[in-house]
Design an enzyme around this catalytic site. Structure first.
Site, PDB file in Angstrom:
ATOM      1  N   TYR A 161      -5.748 -36.935  41.279  1.00 37.57           N
ATOM      2  CA  TYR A 161      -5.932 -38.195  40.388  1.00 37.57           C
ATOM      3  C   TYR A 161      -6.708 -38.073  39.169  1.00 37.57           C
ATOM      4  O   TYR A 161      -6.144 -38.203  38.111  1.00 37.57           O
ATOM      5  CB  TYR A 161      -6.037 -39.490  41.108  1.00 37.57           C
ATOM      6  CG  TYR A 161      -6.181 -40.526  40.080  1.00 37.57           C
ATOM      7  CD1 TYR A 161      -5.139 -41.190  39.665  1.00 37.57           C
ATOM      8  CD2 TYR A 161      -7.606 -40.972  40.099  1.00 37.57           C
ATOM      9  CE1 TYR A 161      -5.446 -42.265  38.758  1.00 37.57           C
ATOM     10  CE2 TYR A 161      -7.858 -42.268  39.261  1.00 37.57           C
ATOM     11  CZ  TYR A 161      -6.661 -42.754  38.624  1.00 37.57           C
ATOM     12  OH  TYR A 161      -6.860 -43.798  37.759  1.00 37.57           O
ATOM     13  N   LYS A 165      -5.297 -37.587  35.141  1.00 38.63           N
ATOM     14  CA  LYS A 165      -5.769 -38.771  34.174  1.00 38.63           C
ATOM     15  C   LYS A 165      -6.489 -37.904  32.963  1.00 38.63           C
ATOM     16  O   LYS A 165      -6.283 -38.301  31.710  1.00 38.63           O
ATOM     17  CB  LYS A 165      -6.798 -39.759  34.736  1.00 38.63           C
ATOM     18  CG  LYS A 165      -6.161 -40.779  35.801  1.00 38.63           C
ATOM     19  CD  LYS A 165      -4.974 -41.527  35.023  1.00 38.63           C
ATOM     20  CE  LYS A 165      -5.479 -42.734  34.067  1.00 38.63           C
ATOM     21  NZ  LYS A 165      -4.326 -43.463  33.644  1.00 38.63           N
TER      22      LYS A 165
END
Length: 371
Positions: A161, A165
């Site tokens: 994750y 990002k």
């Protein structure tokens, strides 16, 4: 008159407009009554029933069901938009989705949005990044002194994750200045919220329900001395709307910039902060110190990660405790900066007291409070 007519022809596109943050951004756009705004397009894979109640006002609300991983669907939604607020993303720190899926949504999806802007001539792109682009890193280094956007910090990631990002944010910032259809430059910026809370926050709901199952108790696992910066979702939405409004007038100042997204919420540990909302709903936090030794939490987190890997071919196992969530929860990470105020006049729209009260009322309404 011609200039006035042209000024009223603005179209905003909110990707992920039915998500936790996206819904608040859409509602904030409507509440702020931007006089130039003619239409809000809401692009999401799953459209929500509440969209129907928004279609009666002076601003046209257009719901578009689509997938950010599909370039042609994104391009069709972007065409004719003046501003894109790109909130769509897969937030997954528990391992509910595969690393490939997280990358496709967060990185490839962002590439698709950027390319759609270039192809269609849309000049202004506001991206919802994350504090986890910066950290905490896997080494557990604290981010002391209420750090700002320029504070040196070694961002070391291994979890899918934050990696996704960070890559997506880099793409957005590097795209600033690219020539879009018509020859003018693309103007981009990224907002990095700290941990978002507020109405609709799924993890807050999960903690509440867990506490109910445990007899209205939660057990302390993190030292109270560990501090985190948190931010109310309404203030995050307000900053997005303000940036979208100001980006055209201040493109040389704001283009290619990143801004921490924060407010007046107190710095506390995750557990103590959550109890600001859960205690008035009848839950209590047991223990002044962690009831489980840290070494045992590390062992349990590692075991969970191993089980998740072994079981993935057969079933979904996504516990809240894993090495990444444990590292984040145990690392002091607070921010404080006036860059957003200096560059585009940001001040929190909601006070801490108001943010707290709104969140408490929402938690109480989830399934009814035992208190």
């Amino acid at each position: 008159m011609a200039g006035t007519a042209q000024a009223q022809e603005q179209v905003y596109l909110v990707t992920g407009g039915c998500g936790f943050l996206g819904e608040h951004v859409v509602r904030m756009l409507l509440q702020q009554q931007e006089p130039r705004l003619r239409e809000i397009r809401i692009f999401d894979l799953h459209l929500s029933p509440w969209l129907e109640e928004l279609k009666t006002g002076p601003v046209q609300v257009t719901a578009i069901q689509g997938d950010v991983t599909q370039a042609h669907e994104v391009a069709a939604a972007v065409a004719g938009a003046h501003v894109v607020i790109h909130t769509a993303g897969l937030v997954d720190v528990f391992g509910r989705s595969s690393p490939k899926t997280i990358h496709e949504v967060n990185v490839q999806g962002t590439k698709n949005v950027i390319e759609a802007c270039v192809q269609t001539g849309t000049r202004f792109l506001v991206y919802t990044s994350s504090m986890e682009v910066v950290g905490p890193n896997i080494k557990g280094h604290p981010f002391y002194s209420r750090g700002n956007e320029e504070t040196p910090y070694e961002a070391v990631h291994s979890h899918p994750y934050p990696c996704s990002k960070a890559l997506a944010e880099q793409l957005v910032l590097e795209a600033n200045g690219r020539r879009v259809r018509g020859g003018l430059p693309l103007v981009t910026c990224a907002l990095r919220p700290t941990g978002i809370y507020g109405e609709g926050h799924q993890i807050m709901r999960d903690f509440y329900r867990q506490g109910l199952r445990l007899g209205c108790r939660l057990f302390r696992a993190i030292p109270a001395s560990v501090e985190h910066g948190r931010v109310y979702v309404g203030n995050v939405a307000w900053m997005h709307v303000l940036v979208a409004r100001e980006l055209e007038q201040r493109e040389k100042l704001m283009g290619g910039q990143v801004y921490f997204c924060y407010d007046e919420s107190p710095y506390k540990s995750y557990e103590d902060f959550n109890m600001e909302f859960l205690a008035p709903c009848g839950l209590r936090l047991v223990g002044t110190r962690p009831l489980v030794p840290y070494w045992l939490l590390v062992l349990l987190a590692t075991l969970n990660a191993l089980l998740q890997w072994l079981l993935r071919p057969f079933l979904l196992y996504a516990p809240m405790l894993n090495p990444y969530t444990l590292a984040v929860a145990n690392t002091t990470f607070t921010v404080s900066t006036n860059k957003a105020q200096r560059h585009f006049g940001y001040e929190p729209l909601f006070s801490w007291e108001d943010s707290r009260n709104r969140t408490i009322r929402w938690v109480q309404a989830v399934e009814g409070s035992p208190s």
